[in-house]
Design a protein around this motif. Structure first.
Motif, PDB file in Angstrom:
ATOM      1  N   VAL A  61      61.380  61.010 -76.723  1.00  0.00           N
ATOM      2  CA  VAL A  61      61.088  60.537 -75.290  1.00  0.00           C
ATOM      3  C   VAL A  61      61.910  59.380 -74.942  1.00  0.00           C
ATOM      4  CG1 VAL A  61      59.258  59.232 -74.049  1.00  0.00           C
ATOM      5  CG2 VAL A  61      58.657  61.251 -75.128  1.00  0.00           C
ATOM      6  N   THR A 119      59.440  65.647 -65.941  1.00  0.00           N
ATOM      7  CA  THR A 119      59.794  64.215 -66.075  1.00  0.00           C
ATOM      8  C   THR A 119      59.000  63.773 -64.674  1.00  0.00           C
ATOM      9  OG1 THR A 119      61.970  64.426 -65.398  1.00  0.00           O
ATOM     10  CG2 THR A 119      61.351  63.699 -68.000  1.00  0.00           C
ATOM     11  N   PHE A 124      57.419  60.348 -68.837  1.00  0.00           N
ATOM     12  CA  PHE A 124      58.071  60.370 -70.019  1.00  0.00           C
ATOM     13  C   PHE A 124      57.139  60.471 -70.876  1.00  0.00           C
ATOM     14  CE2 PHE A 124      61.287  59.126 -66.963  1.00  0.00           C
ATOM     15  CZ  PHE A 124      62.477  59.967 -67.544  1.00  0.00           C
ATOM     16  N   PRO A 126      55.116  62.539 -74.300  1.00  0.00           N
ATOM     17  CA  PRO A 126      55.470  63.820 -75.541  1.00  0.00           C
ATOM     18  C   PRO A 126      54.540  64.835 -75.349  1.00  0.00           C
ATOM     19  CG  PRO A 126      54.564  62.001 -76.452  1.00  0.00           C
ATOM     20  CD  PRO A 126      54.367  61.490 -75.157  1.00  0.00           C
TER      21      PRO A 126
END
Ligand SMILES: Nc1ncnc2c1ncn2[C@@H]1O[C@H](COP(=O)(O)OP(=O)(O)O)[C@@H](O)[C@H]1O
Ligand SMILES: C[C@@](O)(CCOP(=O)(O)O)CC(=O)O
Ligand SMILES: [Mg+2]
Length: 376
Positions: A61, A119, A124, A126
């Motif tokens: 990330v 995104t 952002f 995981p």
């Protein structure tokens, strides 16, 4: 999941403002989104798995945050926006770092699209995103749109407050469908350059639609429409074919406008015949659709998007009095053959056998089913 599609009439011309008719088919792209628990190892990475190809791509990330140059004031999950050329360049660097095998380089645009949509909608964070598909890549059945639609559906669904587990597939509400369709269109822009929006729209909404400059009319078919789909397996790229037609239109604006207008009339007539109730017999409707498919194919040839493999399919099916046209961007890819109600199973078997002996792959698909659906 989101379905692929066939275009019955109007591909390419639809990019230039003509009407087109498309229907969802029962072949899907599935996207599974797994958000890690705090305790999971690897909970600082975004991983994309393409199961059909046994490929996996992964970014930390932190690397994504550092690598993707975008103005966050312009990006919000509820207001779909185009990926700027600067952002696309920075995403391309992140994709290049993954060392995609040369033979699979066409996937780069799909992976860039993944990073942009992910995104933009989720930010952002995981996750592991697993993609499987029943659609052949780059064959005219809308794998790019099904990918964008299914991915965005999963991203939007993950922020839903109502996650009832184990209830099977359900559709999204109208507001989320509209939002998802807009994001998927932005994704298609990265893959196609200049998409019309018909592929993502029919994949999102399903059924059969008439589409013109973003305006959608849902069609209710009043005739059985059986199509044989032949995949010539000749690889091609929608972006290159779409830009080839635009270049031809720049060179010969008047002639190409006439071509696009003729396609517009054909698509409108196809839509009208499909919906007509009692005035015409099924056989008469099939005869009309057949003739219109033939005319549409002729115009696609004049746009420069047909291919010798398509000609082979047309000639083979013509021997058995069946009519075919390319579907999607052309240049190889898939060809549709109308199977009228009265055609015998023996004839279909013979045609399929002849086409498959030329190295093509034939299948039928159910037309006009559901669009994007989610499942928790
Ligand atoms: N399941 C998928 N996973 C990743 N990328 C995909 C997937 N499906 C499609 N794509 C992207 O879309 C491209 C094919 O799109 P396109 O040329 O428009 O053909 P079509 O939409 O007719 O299949 C692929 O090369 C890839 O970049
Ligand atoms: C050629 C076009 O009309 C359809 C492209 O479909 P596909 O990507 O070949 O499945 C382009 C478009 O409408 O965006
Ligand atoms: Mg496509």
């Amino acid at each position: 999941r989101a379905p692929g599609k066939i275009i019955l009439a109007g591909e390419h011309a639809v990019v230039h403002g003509s009407t087109a008719v498309a229907a969802a088919i029962d072949l899907y792209t599935y996207v599974t989104l797994r958000l890690p628990l705090q305790s999971d190892e690897n909970n600082d990475r975004l991983t994309l798995q393409l199961k059909n190809l046994s490929l996996e791509f992964t970014w930390s990330v932190a690397r994504l945050k550092e690598g993707i140059a975008y103005d966050s004031s312009n990006v919000s999950p509820s207001t779909p926006a185009s990926c700027s050329s600067q952002t696309l360049k920075s995403i391309a660097v992140l994709v290049e770092e993954q060392n995609i095998p040369e033979a699979k380089i066409q996937l780069s645009s799909g992976i860039s699209t993944f990073l942009w949509l992910y995104t933009s909608v989720l930010g952002f964070i995981p996750a592991t995103v697993i993609i499987t598909t029943e659609l052949p890549y780059g064959s005219g059945l809308g794998s790019s749109a099904a990918f964008c639609v299914a991915l965005t559906a999963a991203l939007i669904a993950s922020s839903s407050s109502d996650k009832t587990r184990g209830d099977g597939w359900s559709s999204l509400d109208e507001t989320n469908l509209e939002l998802l369709n807009k994001w998927a269109f932005e994704g298609e822009k990265i893959i196609h350059g200049k998409p019309s929006g018909i592929d993502n729209t029919v994949s999102a909404y399903g059924n059969m639609i008439k589409f013109c400059s973003g305006e959608i009319t849902r069609l209710k078919s009043n005739m059985p429409l059986r199509m044989l789909i032949t995949n010539t397996k000749v690889g091609r790229n929608t972006k290159a074919l779409v830009s080839g037609v635009s270049e031809r239109a720049v060179r010969h604006p008047e002639a190409m406008n006439s071509v696009f207008n003729a396609v517009d009339s054909i698509s409108k007539e196809v839509a009208a015949i499909i919906q007509t109730k009692d005035e015409m017999s099924v056989t008469e409707k099939e005869e009309r659709v057949k003739e219109l498919m033939e005319m549409n194919q002729g115009l696609l040839e004049s746009m420069g998007v047909s291919h010798s493999s398509t000609d082979t399919v047309i000639q083979t099916t013509h021997k058995h009095k069946l009519t075919s046209k390319l579907t999607g961007a052309g240049g190889g890819g898939c060809v549709l053959t109308l199977l009228p109600t009265l055609v015998s199973g023996t004839v279909v078997d013979k045609v399929v056998q002849e086409l498959e002996s030329s190295g093509f792959q034939c299948f039928t698909a159910s037309i006009g089913g559901n669009g994007a659906e989610i499942c928790f």
